[in-house]
Design an enzyme around this catalytic site. Structure first.
Site, PDB file in Angstrom:
ATOM      1  N   ASP A 191       0.813  -1.213   0.000  1.00  0.00           N
ATOM      2  CA  ASP A 191       0.000   0.000   0.000  1.00  0.00           C
ATOM      3  C   ASP A 191       0.844   1.261   0.000  1.00  0.00           C
ATOM      4  OD1 ASP A 191      -2.644   1.162   0.106  1.00  0.00           O
ATOM      5  OD2 ASP A 191      -2.159   1.796   2.145  1.00  0.00           O
ATOM      6  N   LEU A 272      -8.305   6.251   1.602  1.00  0.00           N
ATOM      7  CA  LEU A 272      -8.293   7.347   0.626  1.00  0.00           C
ATOM      8  C   LEU A 272      -6.944   7.496  -0.079  1.00  0.00           C
ATOM      9  CD1 LEU A 272     -10.230  10.065   2.658  1.00  0.00           C
ATOM     10  CD2 LEU A 272     -11.092   8.670   0.785  1.00  0.00           C
ATOM     11  N   ARG A 273      -6.011   6.592   0.212  1.00  0.00           N
ATOM     12  CA  ARG A 273      -4.698   6.716  -0.423  1.00  0.00           C
ATOM     13  C   ARG A 273      -4.794   6.549  -1.935  1.00  0.00           C
ATOM     14  NH1 ARG A 273      -1.625   3.802   2.995  1.00  0.00           N
ATOM     15  NH2 ARG A 273      -1.008   5.658   4.154  1.00  0.00           N
ATOM     16  N   GLY A 274      -5.740   5.725  -2.391  1.00  0.00           N
ATOM     17  CA  GLY A 274      -5.907   5.517  -3.827  1.00  0.00           C
ATOM     18  C   GLY A 274      -6.275   6.801  -4.544  1.00  0.00           C
TER      19      GLY A 274
END
Length: 341
Positions: A191, A272-274
């Site tokens: 991730d 919300l990293r995407g």
């Protein structure tokens, strides 16, 4: 030491080269994970890009490549403001590296007897403001993975021994490569990579012949080969520098933010990293294309590399992750936008 293979001379592997360029424009994207066959140019690409980039300015003798004397850590005892230009650092992190070699080693005896913070900088210090390359990253030992997660989160390396603490900046582009047949990557580290891509050996004769020709020419007469590709490398360097200069000015409409969110929801991406990675990557791509605003085509161009490793597994879908992302992108973008209130 032989100069790296020219970046522009790498045959094919367009997505890998695109990802490398985008992280050079905006390192905050978060690094690149490359999975695929051996001998497909993974390590060649990162070394070639670093050699192509303009040199960085650093304080002479600073073990962390600091740009100003104020940024040099106190334990380095640097008492000069003199700067030098050095190549963009590329540091290899070998699988068998000890923790002290990675984070640095503190001389406890000298610290206790002489009251001095005697510290030998590790690989993370050397990689600051450059690239940290890990081959076979999926085979990395768990305790080293934990260290990298901490540093990737904070941008700072902290070494604590016997009540003594050493700190220094450790901001770098993390590039990992590996063969998926040899084991999966821990989800926590996976991730942390901004971009992910799969590479494979070319399966047509013409491409393979061209690879052989160029590599043979490079090995037989390196100087002439480098001169042949110097102009194209310089063009890419100029485009990267220009993109960096306009990156902060790139505009992003709310409709594009809505597209980012809609894509990640449709893909089932956790957190919300995407969305943030997709936005940064699309912005960098827009800057590289010379535009002053992000458009849907930018999202389409970078969505597979920014989101394929954030997919939830679907045992009923045998399509590759990149194909799944592309399919969902088409589905989402073919749906009329919902007007904002």
């Amino acid at each position: 030491m032989k100069q790296p293979f020219p970046f522009s001379a790498i045959v094919g592997q367009d997505e890998m080269k695109q990802a490398m360029i985008l992280t050079a424009i905006d390192p905050s994207i978060g690094g690149v994970l490359v999975f695929g066959d051996r001998g497909t140019g993974k390590s060649t690409a990162v070394r070639a890009l670093a050699a192509l980039l303009p040199p960085i300015t650093a304080i002479k003798g600073c073990p962390t490549n600091s740009e100003t004397s104020a940024d040099c850590p106190d334990w380095a005892a640097i008492d000069t403001d003199k700067t030098v230009e050095i190549p963009t650092p590329v540091v290899d992190l070998p699988l068998g590296a000890t923790e002290d070699r990675v984070v640095g080693a503190l001389d406890i005896e000298k610290a206790l007897t002489q009251g001095e913070k005697a510290f030998e900088a590790g690989l993370l210090a050397r990689a600051n403001r450059g690239y940290l390359y890990i081959d076979e990253v999926n085979l990395l030992e768990d305790h080293i993975v934990d260290l990298l997660l901490d540093v990737a989160q904070t941008g700072e390396n902290v070494v604590e021994r016997e009540g003594l603490s050493i700190r220094h900046a450790a901001r770098f582009v993390l590039v990992g490569s590996g063969n998926p047949e040899e084991g999966e990557l821990r989800p926590q580290l996976l991730d942390r990579f901004g971009l992910s891509l799969d590479v494979s050996s070319p399966n047509d004769v013409e491409t393979r012949v061209e690879v052989i020709k160029r590599r043979d020419a490079y090995e037989r007469n390196t100087t002439t080969f480098l001169e042949t590709w110097a102009v194209k490398d310089a063009e890419i360097r100029d485009e990267i520098i220009k993109a960096r200069s306009i990156l902060a000015k790139i505009k992003t409409d709310d409709a594009i933010l809505a597209d980012c969110a809609a894509l990640c929801i449709a893909l089932g991406s956790d957190g919300l990293r995407g969305e943030l990675t997709l936005l940064r990557t699309a912005r960098a791509w827009a800057a590289y294309q010379g535009r002053n605003k992000v458009i849907r085509e930018d999202l389409q161009a970078v969505a597979p590399m920014a989101l394929r490793h954030r997919l939830r597994r679907d045992p009923l879908d045998e399509a590759g992750s990149g194909a799944r992302v592309a399919r969902i992108v088409n589905q989402v973008f073919n749906t009329p936008r919902v007007a904002s209130a």
